[in-house]
Design an enzyme around this catalytic site. Structure first.
Site, PDB file in Angstrom:
ATOM      1  N   GLY A   1       0.808  -1.214   0.000  1.00  0.00           N
ATOM      2  CA  GLY A   1       0.000   0.000   0.000  1.00  0.00           C
ATOM      3  C   GLY A   1       0.841   1.263   0.000  1.00  0.00           C
ATOM      4  N   HIS A   2       0.146   2.395   0.007  1.00  0.00           N
ATOM      5  CA  HIS A   2       0.797   3.700  -0.118  1.00  0.00           C
ATOM      6  C   HIS A   2       0.204   4.634   0.921  1.00  0.00           C
ATOM      7  CE1 HIS A   2       2.156   7.488  -1.854  1.00  0.00           C
ATOM      8  NE2 HIS A   2       2.908   6.798  -2.709  1.00  0.00           N
ATOM      9  N   PRO A   3       1.038   5.429   1.600  1.00  0.00           N
ATOM     10  CA  PRO A   3       0.494   6.299   2.648  1.00  0.00           C
ATOM     11  C   PRO A   3      -0.366   7.444   2.135  1.00  0.00           C
ATOM     12  CG  PRO A   3       2.828   6.747   2.313  1.00  0.00           C
ATOM     13  CD  PRO A   3       2.504   5.515   1.512  1.00  0.00           C
ATOM     14  N   SER A   4      -0.233   7.787   0.844  1.00  0.00           N
ATOM     15  CA  SER A   4      -0.916   8.979   0.340  1.00  0.00           C
ATOM     16  C   SER A   4      -1.975   8.709  -0.711  1.00  0.00           C
ATOM     17  CB  SER A   4       0.109   9.958  -0.250  1.00  0.00           C
ATOM     18  OG  SER A   4       1.058  10.344   0.724  1.00  0.00           O
TER      19      SER A   4
END
Length: 407
Positions: free
Chosen positions: A232-235
């Protein structure tokens, strides 16, 4: 392996003292762009990567073969007075020196930047180290994963419940290699304009932290390190791996609202487009468990081929998660891009390796030489630098230089 003399760096001489990965890969890029790269190796075993790794073709390490094409090998004892003088004589007629010894080593050998500049003020002298030429860590031993650990990259990689993980490729080494090639080329352009050489100080730590853009900005503004989110990606959300009905892992990347809208249309889920929990990227990131679960239910109803066709029809970025062996051998785009080249080595025969990744339409990369055998070019290089037969014989008899051992 055709030889095209009209390349971006044709005519420039590089004395390459680097070992392992970052330096040799960077100088190989310079060689691919036409530079004459002369690999200076120690007398006995040669460059470290000649005997590293577990995969060999005959007696040749694939580690070495994969990052040392377009170079000539010279065996030279840099610890001897005569070896030092021979090197400085070569440096006087060179354009670039690259090295990645522990900081201070070149000066102790008497061939550091000041010594080389004294015989060649126009020299571009590039030093690669783990942390930089000075500072509190400069004296410490380190390599790629040590830098991953210190830079924050390792801590942000992996799953929340599995702990930090090393990035699968030697990213710090590659970042430093790319910056080496770029910086040397830029310094040579600067020299053409001003007549001035200079020293370049590159570090794996600096190159790796630079590669965290834009995570760096987010961290500096929020004061919080990026969380580990697996794929996943934090943003962005959705921006992670999912699994199709037939068990194939694929990555979906909705990094704009347009892509999210297209995904909702493709899945006929207008309710997700309107739901306050998923209407905007900020909302989706705050409610990623809800969004990811809803999507996984949808994806679990379709096979991978159906899903990828659907995503392509609606212009949604997605791709099957492939292993490297499949990507190199079977992916049609990789094949179309001519990612692999075949090189013939005098002892191992033909083998494949990665091509230079930039297509210079007017002056393409040329693959003139396979990775050299240890000391293969000692005699011819010394002759190129003006050493006469008597001088070469004396250096050979004193074991200051050595040619190629006979098999």
């Amino acid at each position: 392996m055709a030889d095209n003399p009209v390349q971006p760096l044709s005519g420039y001489r590089v004395l390459d003292l680097t070992v392992m990965t970052a330096g040799p890969l960077g100088t190989m890029m310079l060689g691919d762009m036409g530079a004459e790269v002369i690999k200076i190796e120690e007398l006995s075993a040669g460059e470290l990567s000649r005997s590293m790794g577990t995969v060999y073709i005959g007696a040749q390490s694939v580690n070495f073969l994969s990052q040392n094409r377009n170079k000539r090998s010279v065996r030279l004892d840099l610890k001897s007075d005569d070896g030092r003088q021979a090197f400085l004589r070569m440096a006087a007629a060179a354009d670039v020196v690259t090295e990645n010894f522990r900081p201070g080593t070149m000066d102790r050998l008497g061939i550091g930047y000041d010594a080389v500049r004294a015989v060649n003020p126009r020299i571009v002298f590039a030093s690669i180290s783990a942390f930089g030429q000075d500072g509190p860590y400069a004296h410490l031993p380190a390599n790629d994963p040590i830098v991953q650990a210190l830079s924050g990259v390792m801590e942000m990689t992996g799953h929340p419940d599995s702990g930090a993980a090393r990035v699968g490729t030697p990213m710090p080494d590659f970042n430093a290699a790319a910056l080496l090639a770029f910086s040397v080329a830029a310094a040579l352009l600067h020299r053409e304009r001003t007549g001035q050489g200079q020293r370049l100080d590159l570090s794996l730590l600096g190159a790796t932290i630079f590669s965290t853009v834009p995570r760096d900005g987010e961290t500096l503004v929020t004061g919080k390190a990026p969380p580990r989110l697996g794929s996943g990606h934090p943003s962005f959300c959705p921006y992670r791996n999912f699994v199709s009905q037939d068990g194939i892992v694929f990555f979906l990347a909705c990094f704009t609202e347009k892509f999210w809208s297209s995904l909702c249309k493709a899945l006929e889920r207008s309710d997700l487009a309107a739901d306050p929990r998923s209407a905007t990227n900020v909302a989706r990131c705050a409610n990623r468990d809800f969004v990811d679960a809803e999507l996984q239910r949808e994806f679990g109803r379709c096979g991978i081929d159906e899903l990828l066709a659907l995503f392509a029809r609606f212009n949604v970025p997605a791709a099957r998660v492939q292993d490297l062996a499949y990507a190199l051998r079977h992916d049609p785009q990789v094949a179309h891009n001519k990612t692999l080249i075949e090189i013939e080595h005098p002892t191992v025969g033909k083998f494949e390796m990665l091509a230079f990744p930039v297509n210079f339409h007017g002056s393409p990369a040329q693959y003139r030489r396979p990775a050299p055998r240890l000391g293969q070019h000692t005699l011819e290089v010394l002759q190129d630098f003006g050493f006469d037969s008597a001088e070469i014989d004396r250096l050979l008899s004193m074991r200051v230089v050595a040619g190629m051992d006979q098999d």
